[in-house]
Write a protein that holds these residues in place. Structure first.
Motif, PDB file in Angstrom:
ATOM      1  N   ARG A 115       2.059   1.681  -3.406  1.00 29.25           N
ATOM      2  CA  ARG A 115       0.970   2.177  -4.256  1.00 29.25           C
ATOM      3  C   ARG A 115       0.735   3.669  -4.011  1.00 29.25           C
ATOM      4  N   LEU A 116       0.687   4.033  -2.721  1.00 28.29           N
ATOM      5  CA  LEU A 116       0.464   5.438  -2.399  1.00 28.29           C
ATOM      6  C   LEU A 116       1.628   6.306  -2.858  1.00 28.29           C
TER       7      LEU A 116
ATOM      8  N   ARG B 237      -5.849  11.780   1.129  1.00 30.30           N
ATOM      9  CA  ARG B 237      -5.072  10.731   1.838  1.00 30.30           C
ATOM     10  C   ARG B 237      -5.151   9.399   1.104  1.00 30.30           C
TER      11      ARG B 237
ATOM     12  N   LYS C 164      -5.068   9.092  -1.930  1.00 28.30           N
ATOM     13  CA  LYS C 164      -4.149   9.223  -3.042  1.00 28.30           C
ATOM     14  C   LYS C 164      -2.690   9.310  -2.597  1.00 28.30           C
ATOM     15  N   GLY C 165      -2.449   9.090  -1.309  1.00 25.74           N
ATOM     16  CA  GLY C 165      -1.080   9.097  -0.803  1.00 25.74           C
ATOM     17  C   GLY C 165      -0.633  10.455  -0.328  1.00 25.74           C
TER      18      GLY C 165
ATOM     19  N   GLU D 299       0.831  -1.206   0.000  1.00 23.45           N
ATOM     20  CA  GLU D 299       0.000   0.000   0.000  1.00 23.45           C
ATOM     21  C   GLU D 299       0.863   1.252   0.000  1.00 23.45           C
TER      22      GLU D 299
ATOM     23  N   ALA E 294       1.193   9.221  -5.107  1.00 15.87           N
ATOM     24  CA  ALA E 294       1.666  10.545  -4.676  1.00 15.87           C
ATOM     25  C   ALA E 294       2.535  11.186  -5.737  1.00 15.87           C
TER      26      ALA E 294
END
Length: 343
Positions: free
Chosen positions: A205-206, A337, A339-340, A202, A210
């Motif tokens: 991914r974020l 958040r 979306k990172g 995760e 980001a």
């Protein structure tokens, strides 16, 4: 006296040949009672005690060896009254006497010898005799002790088996407990590793998101959040996220997309709407100036306007709203958040 005996003898001979002589029967009917210590006593069964003793004595004398001394003498006929002889025991049944009769077989002699053997050796087995047992009571005692010992051995064996079974069950239970603990620990470690791997994925991914998303401004302070209640808003609650910043601070595109609208929008002041590829709309409100036009393609981080205080405001700030493709307004903080980003 000789004359008297002679006359008496003659008188007896003159009785004639027809006179019958019977067997002498010394019973109470034919023997006149004699006074003194030799008088015959009456018995309930009609026998004289002295006659019984006489008969038994004669048989005992014969059994004791009287036959040896009687072989050189002519046989003497001895007769006893029928009432006495019928009540006397069989001579063959007497110990030590029956074997003297000529008609007795070897088997009868063996049985007589076994009957005459001491009772203390009755019931002894060959094995017991070989072990030194000479007494039936001793042999019985040995058998009882042996049986008790066997029963005790069986009880000890059963108790030992029960103890071994209990120990095995306890060991199995302990092993199962340890196995369950090891399995639980392994499961916990596996879950922890999976969660760690998931968190790492995760984070990656974020981080990737980001890299494609950006905070809309800089040098800001969050002053109002989504859903906050107040009379300053016509709906009764705040519908976006406020970034307070000095007037003229650049406003950047959060993500790449297309400018859907740009211009004045009443209480929102100067507003720019950026539509993303998935249909999500980002509203940038209260700008002091707009730097893009409708239909323009922008990338993450491009400057699209500047912070201002136009519309219904109390000071310069960027009012950001996020709307789903169906037009529903959602919390901008949660969306950023996801979306990172961490405003």
């Amino acid at each position: 006296m000789a004359g008297e005996l002679g006359s008496e003898f003659r008188a007896d001979r003159n009785d004639g040949p027809d006179r019958s002589w019977g067997e002498w029967n010394p019973t109470e009917e034919s023997v006149r009672p004699v006074r003194g210590k030799h008088r015959v006593a009456k018995q309930r069964n009609g026998l004289a005690r002295s006659s019984t003793v006489l008969g038994v004595g004669v048989i005992a004398a014969v059994g004791a060896g009287g036959m040896a001394s009687a072989q050189s003498k002519p046989p003497v006929s001895i007769s006893l009254p029928d009432s006495i002889s019928d009540n006397l025991p069989d001579a063959k049944s007497l110990p030590g006497v029956g074997s003297l009769f000529s008609g007795e077989s070897e088997a009868d002699k063996s049985e007589a010898a076994a009957a005459a053997a001491p009772l203390t050796t009755a019931g002894l087995t060959t094995a017991e005799a070989e072990q030194g047992a000479t007494d039936a009571g001793e042999a019985l005692r040995a058998r009882i002790l042996q049986q008790a010992e066997q029963q005790q051995d069986a009880a000890d064996a059963e108790a030992k088996a029960a103890q071994e079974k209990a120990a095995a069950e306890e060991a199995a239970a302990e092993a199962k407990k340890q196995q369950d603990a090891a399995d639980a620990k392994a499961a916990a470690e596996k879950k922890k590793a999976e969660e760690k791997a998931k968190a790492k994925a995760e984070a990656l991914r974020l981080a990737k998101l980001a890299a494609s998303y950006a905070i809309p401004t800089s040098s800001y302070t969050i002053t109002s959040t989504f859903g906050q209640a107040g009379t300053m808003w016509s709906s009764g609650h705040h519908t976006g996220l406020d970034f307070a910043a000095p007037t003229g601070t650049p406003i950047k595109a959060i993500h790449g997309g297309t400018i859907k609208s740009a211009g004045w929008s009443g209480s929102y002041g100067y507003r720019t709407v950026l539509e993303l590829e998935d249909g999500t709309e980002l509203w940038f409100c209260h700008q002091s100036s707009i730097g893009v036009g409708v239909g323009q393609k922008v990338a993450t981080g491009d400057t699209i306007g500047r912070v201002g205080a136009t519309g219904n405001v109390t000071g310069p700030h960027l009012h950001l709203e996020v709307h789903t493709p169906d037009g529903t307004g959602i919390d901008p903080m949660a969306w950023l958040r996801a979306k990172g980003l961490n405003p």
